[in-house]
Design a protein around this motif. Structure first.
Motif: not given
Length: 151
Positions: A13, A16-17, A24-25, A28-29, A32
């Motif tokens: 994780e 991602l930063n 990043r958003n 992440s989506r 997910e």
């Protein structure tokens, strides 16, 4: 790879930063929505926008593009001499942080695959996340030249 870099492979994780918030958003989506399947998230990312890729990387040949990115990423991370100078910059000149490594790897392989480093960054992050999940040595072995057909 130098032991100083091993600290970067402790948490998937954290990679991602290394991305700007908008990427990043998005990543992440994608991850997910695909139940953590990083290969599928990468494929979907490529379907979103291919305007920053060379002609061989667009359209029906996106898997060739992904395979080329994975191969160059493998060469960089797993010790191919092609990227020895770039790797030495990380080891000798700076204390590597996730953002620096993602930017550097993206920039180093961008010319080889005909894409912008900014466009590659989310793919590179997902590859690092995949590698971190299973361990760098295992990842390098899985994606070695002997296993190239599976890349």
């Amino acid at each position: 790879m130098n032991n100083e870099l091993d600290q970067l492979f402790e948490s998937p994780e954290e990679w991602l930063n290394a991305l700007p918030k908008y990427q990043r958003n998005l990543v992440s989506r994608l991850i997910e929505n695909n139940h953590g399947d990083l290969d599928e998230a990468t494929a979907l990312y490529l379907n979103l926008n291919t305007s920053h890729t060379a002609p061989f990387g667009a359209g029906s040949k996106k898997s060739i593009f992904v395979d080329k990115v994975k191969k160059e990423f493998h060469n960089f991370i797993c010790g191919h001499e092609k990227y020895s100078e770039e790797r030495q910059k990380f080891i000798g000149e700076i204390k590597p942080l996730h953002t620096t490594v993602v930017s550097g790897v993206s920039a180093a392989i961008a010319a080889s695959i005909g894409a912008s480093a900014v466009y590659l960054a989310p793919i590179i992050v997902m590859l690092f996340m995949s590698m971190t999940s299973i361990g760098k040595n295992v990842w390098c072995e899985l994606y070695s030249d002997d296993n190239e057909a599976e890349m």
